[in-house]
Design an enzyme around this catalytic site. Structure first.
Site, PDB file in Angstrom:
ATOM      1  N   TYR A   1     -15.411  -1.300  14.309  1.00 29.41           N
ATOM      2  CA  TYR A   1     -14.239  -0.722  14.957  1.00 29.41           C
ATOM      3  C   TYR A   1     -14.562  -0.216  16.356  1.00 29.41           C
ATOM      4  O   TYR A   1     -15.723   0.011  16.701  1.00 29.41           O
ATOM      5  CB  TYR A   1     -13.619   0.394  14.108  1.00 29.41           C
ATOM      6  CG  TYR A   1     -14.350   1.715  14.113  1.00 29.41           C
ATOM      7  CD1 TYR A   1     -13.926   2.757  14.933  1.00 29.41           C
ATOM      8  CD2 TYR A   1     -15.444   1.937  13.283  1.00 29.41           C
ATOM      9  CE1 TYR A   1     -14.575   3.991  14.925  1.00 29.41           C
ATOM     10  CE2 TYR A   1     -16.086   3.157  13.266  1.00 29.41           C
ATOM     11  CZ  TYR A   1     -15.655   4.184  14.094  1.00 29.41           C
ATOM     12  OH  TYR A   1     -16.303   5.391  14.085  1.00 29.41           O
ATOM     13  N   CYS A   2     -13.514  -0.074  17.153  1.00 25.38           N
ATOM     14  CA  CYS A   2     -13.596   0.499  18.494  1.00 25.38           C
ATOM     15  C   CYS A   2     -12.346   1.348  18.703  1.00 25.38           C
ATOM     16  O   CYS A   2     -11.802   1.885  17.750  1.00 25.38           O
ATOM     17  CB  CYS A   2     -13.734  -0.601  19.547  1.00 25.38           C
ATOM     18  SG  CYS A   2     -12.283  -1.680  19.674  1.00 25.38           S
ATOM     19  N   ARG A   3     -11.866   1.454  19.923  1.00 25.22           N
ATOM     20  CA  ARG A   3     -10.678   2.259  20.179  1.00 25.22           C
ATOM     21  C   ARG A   3      -9.415   1.542  19.715  1.00 25.22           C
ATOM     22  O   ARG A   3      -8.572   2.119  19.056  1.00 25.22           O
ATOM     23  CB  ARG A   3     -10.560   2.603  21.670  1.00 25.22           C
ATOM     24  CG  ARG A   3      -9.380   3.519  21.985  1.00 25.22           C
ATOM     25  CD  ARG A   3      -9.228   3.769  23.476  1.00 25.22           C
ATOM     26  NE  ARG A   3      -9.042   2.557  24.239  1.00 25.22           N
ATOM     27  CZ  ARG A   3      -7.890   1.891  24.346  1.00 25.22           C
ATOM     28  NH1 ARG A   3      -6.819   2.321  23.733  1.00 25.22           N
ATOM     29  NH2 ARG A   3      -7.814   0.795  25.061  1.00 25.22           N
TER      30      ARG A   3
END
Length: 110
Positions: free
Chosen positions: A73-75
């Site tokens: 995941y990231c932003r």
């Protein structure tokens, strides 16, 4: 003639609820590919951070166990998709990208 107009991915895009469900697998690794400063927006429990923008990203990922399942995941889901693609090119097979990133997680899991 075959495959025109179709983009094949080497990972699966999943939502926050499925991401959370897959976290229960003992072979799952939650991988945060944001910058350390972005953790102020929240984190997913048990995460391991490897910043996609770091020059050491490839060498750090290269040390990971390819037999594990990676929940990335990231932003927003964009960089994590890029990370999944790079990891797939490096021989990782069990890759899941959190669609909407930490923003989706925060909206659905809080």
């Amino acid at each position: 003639m075959f495959g025109f107009g179709f983009k094949t991915t080497k990972y699966q895009n999943i939502g926050a609820k499925e991401f959370q469900s897959l976290m229960k697998d003992k072979n799952a690794v939650v991988l945060d590919v944001r910058t350390p400063a972005e953790t102020r927006d929240g984190v997913i429990p048990g995460y391991k951070m490897i910043n996609l923008m770091s020059p050491e990203f490839v060498s750090q990922v290269g040390k990971l166990d390819k037999s594990k399942t990676y929940l990335v995941y990231c932003r927003s889901g964009n960089r994590s998709g890029q990370a999944c693609s790079a990891m797939a090119d490096m021989g990782f097979n069990k890759l899941y990208n959190l669609v909407g990133g930490i923003s989706a997680w925060n909206n659905e899991m809080r």
